[in-house]
Write a protein that holds these residues in place. Structure first.
Motif, PDB file in Angstrom:
ATOM      1  N   ASP A  76      -8.902  10.056   2.277  1.00 42.78           N
ATOM      2  CA  ASP A  76      -7.649  10.673   2.206  1.00 42.78           C
ATOM      3  C   ASP A  76      -7.173  10.350   0.734  1.00 42.78           C
ATOM      4  O   ASP A  76      -7.607   9.443   0.096  1.00 42.78           O
ATOM      5  CB  ASP A  76      -6.723  10.179   3.184  1.00 42.78           C
ATOM      6  N   TYR A  77      -6.235  11.218   0.283  1.00 42.60           N
ATOM      7  CA  TYR A  77      -5.754  10.960  -0.989  1.00 42.60           C
ATOM      8  C   TYR A  77      -6.798  10.926  -2.155  1.00 42.60           C
ATOM      9  O   TYR A  77      -6.531  10.173  -2.988  1.00 42.60           O
ATOM     10  CB  TYR A  77      -4.726   9.927  -1.226  1.00 42.60           C
ATOM     11  N   GLY A  78      -7.838  11.452  -2.005  1.00 40.93           N
ATOM     12  CA  GLY A  78      -8.949  11.503  -3.048  1.00 40.93           C
ATOM     13  C   GLY A  78      -9.803  10.355  -3.083  1.00 40.93           C
ATOM     14  O   GLY A  78     -10.538   9.779  -4.266  1.00 40.93           O
ATOM     15  N   SER A 178       7.200  -4.861  -0.620  1.00 38.38           N
ATOM     16  CA  SER A 178       8.349  -3.726  -0.133  1.00 38.38           C
ATOM     17  C   SER A 178       7.899  -2.607  -0.133  1.00 38.38           C
ATOM     18  O   SER A 178       7.558  -2.050  -1.439  1.00 38.38           O
ATOM     19  CB  SER A 178       9.509  -4.430  -0.721  1.00 38.38           C
ATOM     20  N   HIS A 179       8.135  -1.544   0.615  1.00 40.31           N
ATOM     21  CA  HIS A 179       8.188  -0.063   0.362  1.00 40.31           C
ATOM     22  C   HIS A 179       8.364   0.655   1.837  1.00 40.31           C
ATOM     23  O   HIS A 179       8.285   0.045   2.735  1.00 40.31           O
ATOM     24  CB  HIS A 179       6.583   0.361  -0.252  1.00 40.31           C
ATOM     25  N   GLU A 180       8.589   2.043   1.608  1.00 41.46           N
ATOM     26  CA  GLU A 180       8.682   2.785   2.958  1.00 41.46           C
ATOM     27  C   GLU A 180       8.510   4.114   2.325  1.00 41.46           C
ATOM     28  O   GLU A 180       9.028   4.982   2.197  1.00 41.46           O
ATOM     29  CB  GLU A 180      10.147   2.725   3.439  1.00 41.46           C
ATOM     30  N   ALA A 210      -0.739  18.877   3.593  1.00 41.17           N
ATOM     31  CA  ALA A 210       0.612  18.807   3.628  1.00 41.17           C
ATOM     32  C   ALA A 210       1.186  17.491   3.878  1.00 41.17           C
ATOM     33  O   ALA A 210       2.131  17.039   3.302  1.00 41.17           O
ATOM     34  CB  ALA A 210       1.004  19.633   5.099  1.00 41.17           C
ATOM     35  N   ARG A 211       0.352  16.474   4.558  1.00 43.74           N
ATOM     36  CA  ARG A 211       0.812  14.988   4.588  1.00 43.74           C
ATOM     37  C   ARG A 211       0.917  14.403   3.250  1.00 43.74           C
ATOM     38  O   ARG A 211       1.943  13.800   2.685  1.00 43.74           O
ATOM     39  CB  ARG A 211      -0.087  14.294   5.389  1.00 43.74           C
ATOM     40  N   GLN A 212      -0.127  14.753   2.526  1.00 39.21           N
ATOM     41  CA  GLN A 212      -0.362  14.347   1.034  1.00 39.21           C
ATOM     42  C   GLN A 212       0.903  14.659   0.219  1.00 39.21           C
ATOM     43  O   GLN A 212       1.434  13.889  -0.422  1.00 39.21           O
ATOM     44  CB  GLN A 212      -1.728  14.389   0.607  1.00 39.21           C
ATOM     45  N   GLU A 299       7.497   5.325  -8.639  1.00 41.66           N
ATOM     46  CA  GLU A 299       6.575   6.676  -8.715  1.00 41.66           C
ATOM     47  C   GLU A 299       5.533   6.201  -7.437  1.00 41.66           C
ATOM     48  O   GLU A 299       5.050   7.454  -6.995  1.00 41.66           O
ATOM     49  CB  GLU A 299       6.047   6.873  -9.665  1.00 41.66           C
ATOM     50  N   TRP A 300       5.029   5.094  -7.399  1.00 41.37           N
ATOM     51  CA  TRP A 300       4.016   4.652  -6.525  1.00 41.37           C
ATOM     52  C   TRP A 300       4.352   4.247  -4.948  1.00 41.37           C
ATOM     53  O   TRP A 300       3.621   3.906  -4.275  1.00 41.37           O
ATOM     54  CB  TRP A 300       2.857   3.755  -7.016  1.00 41.37           C
ATOM     55  N   ILE A 301       5.753   4.581  -4.808  1.00 40.34           N
ATOM     56  CA  ILE A 301       6.487   3.907  -3.669  1.00 40.34           C
ATOM     57  C   ILE A 301       5.766   2.441  -3.295  1.00 40.34           C
ATOM     58  O   ILE A 301       5.193   2.415  -2.390  1.00 40.34           O
ATOM     59  CB  ILE A 301       6.060   4.718  -2.361  1.00 40.34           C
TER      60      ILE A 301
HETATM   61  O1  LIG Z   1       0.078   8.352   3.950  1.00 40.50           O
HETATM   62  C1  LIG Z   1       0.385   7.324   4.257  1.00 40.50           C
HETATM   63  O2  LIG Z   1       0.765   7.224   5.444  1.00 40.50           O
HETATM   64  C2  LIG Z   1       1.265   6.617   3.465  1.00 40.50           C
HETATM   65  C3  LIG Z   1       0.786   6.577   2.058  1.00 40.50           C
HETATM   66  C4  LIG Z   1       0.996   5.267   1.035  1.00 40.50           C
HETATM   67  C5  LIG Z   1       2.205   5.400   0.060  1.00 40.50           C
HETATM   68  C6  LIG Z   1       2.535   4.509  -0.647  1.00 40.50           C
HETATM   69  C7  LIG Z   1       2.080   3.354  -0.375  1.00 40.50           C
HETATM   70  C8  LIG Z   1       1.399   2.939   0.710  1.00 40.50           C
HETATM   71  O3  LIG Z   1       0.779   1.556   0.934  1.00 40.50           O
HETATM   72  C9  LIG Z   1       0.903   4.127   1.354  1.00 40.50           C
HETATM   73  O4  LIG Z   1      -0.040   3.762   2.254  1.00 40.50           O
END
Ligand SMILES: O=C(O)CCc1cccc(O)c1O
Ligand SMILES: [Fe+2]
Length: 312
Positions: A76-78, A178-180, A210-212, A299-301
């Motif tokens: 996923d995500y390359g 931390s992130h969401e 679509a998810r990405q 930018e990277w969450i």
């Molecule tokens: O597609 C996903 O389910 C979430 C992707 C995702 C994004 C930012 C930080 C993360 O740790 C992460 O996993």
């Protein structure tokens, strides 16, 4: 046995929604340094504690913990696709050893893993097949979760097993801080999303794209008033890093899942992988740890951190 621990955030938005070039360079340098240390350590085994993000594990059968004797990356995500080099015999022996120490763990003889496992492997080893590896997946994204004290016990059980091996072992934790990111919740989900969360394995390329795209769109506004997701919490992150680096692992036992979700974000629970990695090292004896890097990167969450440890 010699153990090296590295815990680091992952983020699939690295390369897809980058911050300024100075920050990108800084992280590149930190990762290059970590990778050079791994190269020098020359592990004979990698145990990687990793989360899954509804790529390998779904609510049709959601285990708190899983060991894989064979694993394929969904790419996923390359990220790198294809099989990991899993040491089947060690994975089986580790499973037996954990069960014998009164911790329940599920076993998969063919697990799909995602960026939550593979990004860190690639960043630290350049490949999914360089070193024999055992993936240990800790549910960190799909509530309800086993309590933090249980994660520490799992880590300790893994540490006791590693302590009995005559090998150089690299123990990795990946995720957090931390992130969401915009990961859906089953509670209250509309039917289509519920179906995905329950049995969404092997999505169509369109569904994956679509998810990405949704994650990238969130990365563009994360941390601004336009974004409804819980923002990064650097104070929480730095406090947690101190807890691990200063060897106060027992404090983790009182961590509240709900409180962490609301103050630092729902995906902060990926730090469970760091807890397990440090508990594993602590089970082998006293340790010395250091914070290599921390920066909140919207930018990277990701509350983006890297820490390292070894026997004192
Ligand atoms: O597609 C996903 O389910 C979430 C992707 C995702 C994004 C930012 C930080 C993360 O740790 C992460 O996993
Ligand atoms: Fe993640």
């Amino acid at each position: 046995m010699t153990v090296m621990v590295k815990c680091l955030s992952h983020t699939p938005l690295r390369g897809l929604n980058d911050p300024g070039v100075e920050v990108v360079d800084e992280v590149d340098t930190v990762l290059a340094q970590a990778r050079a240390e791994v190269e020098r350590f020359d592990p004979e085994l990698i145990v990687i504690f990793a989360p899954d993000h509804y790529n390998g594990l779904f609510y049709d059968l959601m285990p708190p913990f899983v060991i894989a004797t064979a694993a394929d990356s969904v790419g996923d995500y390359g990220t790198l696709p294809g099989p990991l080099r899993v040491d089947r015999d060690v994975a089986l022996a580790l499973t037996r050893s954990i069960l014998d120490s009164d911790i329940d763990i599920a076993l998969s003889h063919r697990l799909q893993v995602d960026h939550g496992c593979t990004q860190t492997l690639e960043e630290l080893t350049g490949s999914l097949t360089r070193y024999p590896t055992v993936p240990v997946i800790i549910n960190s994204v799909a509530p309800p979760f086993a309590p933090y004290r249980r994660v520490r016990k799992l880590g300790e059980a893994v540490g006791r097993f590693i302590g009995g091996l005559d090998k150089r072992v690299l123990v990795l934790g990946t995720g957090g801080l931390s992130h969401e990111p915009p990961v859906p919740l089953l509670a209250g989900a509309p039917e289509e999303i519920a179906n995905f969360l329950i049995a969404g394995r092997n999505p169509t390329p369109e569904a994956r794209a679509a998810r990405q795209a949704r994650t990238i769109a969130a990365g563009r506004i994360y941390g601004t008033p336009d974004c409804h997701l819980t923002p990064l919490n650097p104070d929480w992150d730095l406090g947690f890093i101190d807890t691990l680096v200063e060897g106060r692992l027992d404090e983790v036992d009182t961590f509240s899942v709900e409180e962490i979700s609301s103050t630092a974000g729902r995906s902060t629970h990926e730090i469970r992988t760091w807890v397990a990695a440090f508990a594993a090292l602590a089970a082998t004896g006293p340790y010395r740890a250091r914070k290599d890097y921390y920066r909140p990167i919207n930018e990277w969450i990701a509350g983006y951190g890297v820490i390292s440890a070894e026997a004192a």
